[in-house]
Design an enzyme around this catalytic site. Structure first.
Site, PDB file in Angstrom:
ATOM      1  CB  CYS A  29      -0.835  -0.011   1.347  1.00 30.28           C
ATOM      2  SG  CYS A  29      -2.097  -1.222   1.361  1.00 30.28           S
TER       3      CYS A  29
HETATM    4  N1  LIG Z   1      -4.197  -0.175  -0.855  1.00 29.82           N
HETATM    5  C1  LIG Z   1      -4.452  -0.093   0.742  1.00 29.82           C
HETATM    6  O1  LIG Z   1      -5.090  -0.990   1.239  1.00 29.82           O
HETATM    7  N2  LIG Z   1      -4.014   1.135   1.099  1.00 29.82           N
HETATM    8  C2  LIG Z   1      -4.129   1.142   2.543  1.00 29.82           C
HETATM    9  C3  LIG Z   1      -5.068   2.471   2.689  1.00 29.82           C
HETATM   10  C4  LIG Z   1      -5.431   3.004   3.852  1.00 29.82           C
HETATM   11  C5  LIG Z   1      -5.987   4.180   4.357  1.00 29.82           C
HETATM   12  N3  LIG Z   1      -6.158   4.677   5.758  1.00 29.82           N
HETATM   13  C6  LIG Z   1      -7.400   4.339   3.509  1.00 29.82           C
HETATM   14  O2  LIG Z   1      -8.438   3.740   4.420  1.00 29.82           O
HETATM   15  O3  LIG Z   1      -7.573   4.471   2.495  1.00 29.82           O
END
Ligand SMILES: NC(=O)NCCC[C@H](N)C(=O)O
Length: 402
Positions: free
Chosen positions: A393
């Site tokens: 991510c």
């Molecule tokens: N690809 C992913 O799973 N990214 C993580 C994103 C976490 C962020 N706090 C969100 O909720 O968008």
């Protein structure tokens, strides 16, 4: 080194990151839900952890670029900088004219790099006084911010996705993250290094898609999650674009229908590739899946078939590899599986086939990976993990070589 992404695991050569900054210091408990966090990371430690992550990438031969640096280069002309600020405020839904004018003036008073940090960090109400006020400014100024921060920017996987030779500029599902995609949109438009990059999807389209749902399995096969964050219409538009309007090599899209809930936020929250024939997945993934296999059909249409076999069998079939195996986050230990899934144990980043970067706190999963022949490079994760995203991510590959 141009854009070249035809794999999830081939040698990673160029990657996009964002080092967390003051945006984390502008989060407070009442804003957590809106800003998609469950807790507040301690900035100093989060930066140390992030620097460690970037160093591990560099040590493994990866060229690391920071999105804010690329954006700064793209905004070198005043007219482009002004246009960016206008568009950013538009996307932030700053509707009051007096506030909009004042914010524009305030932001543009900073040198470009500082202005970008300010935009990412957020602008508090106490930073400047409005010269002109009316009834609505009074009402709005009871809040704490003129502009909310972008604490999720360190999850560079999501606002765009590099696919093949091109870029997918995502329309993010939530207001909290929608503005993030504008950064790379300006980079592609105004930074010479990116000017020949074809755009395969644009954030102005009405359907949501996020990069965490887009996995480039091979030069022929993509997997895209239909998730809480990605609409089937977006998958359809992207499929048509890739199949009919580009000379990309992709022939099959496995559109994987996953539960629409935060614990399964993106496909990569629950499923990542660790080797040419090995995947790591949420321990309860298999039971809840329907996969649509999308291919180029006749007369500009898509041909879609539904697969109801296990994901392992589907992957074996479409990757044409009978050895494909899915390892489970947390292994057989039910409690460890839940704990490590919560801290993104299924979300690892391959730097080459069979070598992945993973959070150190997910030691049960990391041991299981090692027992299955995968090399695991652990990175510290006490603070970064609080944002609910792991090494995949936090990174957007721009080039993977052989
Ligand atoms: N690809 C992913 O799973 N990214 C993580 C994103 C976490 C962020 N706090 C969100 O909720 O968008």
């Amino acid at each position: 080194m141009g854009i070249n992404v035809y794999s999830e695991v081939k040698r990673l050569r160029r990657v996009l990151l964002h080092r967390p900054g003051l945006e984390l210091e502008n989060m407070e408990p009442d804003l957590l839900e809106e800003l998609l966090f469950e807790d507040i990371p301690f900035l100093k430690k989060a930066q140390q952890e992030h620097d460690y992550f970037a160093d591990v990438l560099r040590t493994n031969g990866v060229h690391v670029e920071y999105v804010t640096d690329l954006l700064a280069t793209s905004l070198s002309e005043d007219s482009i900088k002004e246009q960016f600020v206008k568009e950013y405020l538009e996307l932030s839904e700053v509707k009051n004219e007096y506030i909009k004018e004042a914010l524009e003036e305030y932001l543009l008073s900073f040198e470009t790099k500082e202005m970008i940090n300010k935009i990412v960090g957020g602008v508090r109400i106490n930073e400047f006084k409005l010269k002109k006020e009316n009834f609505s400014t009074k009402v709005r100024l009871n809040k704490q911010f003129y502009l909310l921060p972008l604490p999720n920017l360190y999850f560079q996987r999501d606002p765009v996705a590099f696919v093949g030779k091109g870029i997918v500029i995502n329309r993010m599902r939530t207001k909290a993250r929608r503005r993030e995609s504008l950064f790379m949109k300006y980079v592609v438009k105004y930074n010479n290094d990116f000017k020949n990059t074809p755009i395969y999807y644009d954030m102005t389209l009405p359907f949501a898609i996020e990069g965490g749902d887009v996995l480039v399995l091979t030069e022929k096969v993509l997997a895209i999650g239909i998730s809480q964050r990605t609409d089937p219409e977006a998958v359809e538009i992207l499929a048509k674009k890739l199949f009919f309007e580009t000379d990309e090599s992709f022939e099959t899209i496995l559109a994987i229908n996953i539960p629409k809930k935060r614990a399964y936020m993106h496909l990569d929250t629950i499923f990542t590739m660790v080797d040419t024939d090995k995947f790591l997945a949420h321990s309860q993934l298999e039971s809840s899946l329907l996969v649509y296999v999308i291919k180029k059909g006749k007369d500009g249409d898509l041909e879609v078939i539904e697969e109801n076999k296990s994901l392992e069998e589907i992957l074996q079939k479409y990757l044409e590899n009978g050895q494909v195996k899915i390892l489970k986050c947390g292994g057989e230990d039910e409690i460890a599986a839940k704990r490590e899934q919560w801290n993104d144990g299924s979300n690892v980043l391959a730097v080459k086939p069979g070598v992945v970067i993973a959070y150190d706190r997910n030691y049960v999963t990391n041991t299981l990976l090692r027992d299955n022949g995968i090399s695991v490079i652990e990175i510290p994760s006490s603070e970064l993990s609080r944002g609910r995203g792991g090494p995949r991510c936090m990174s957007m590959p721009m080039n993977r070589g052989d």
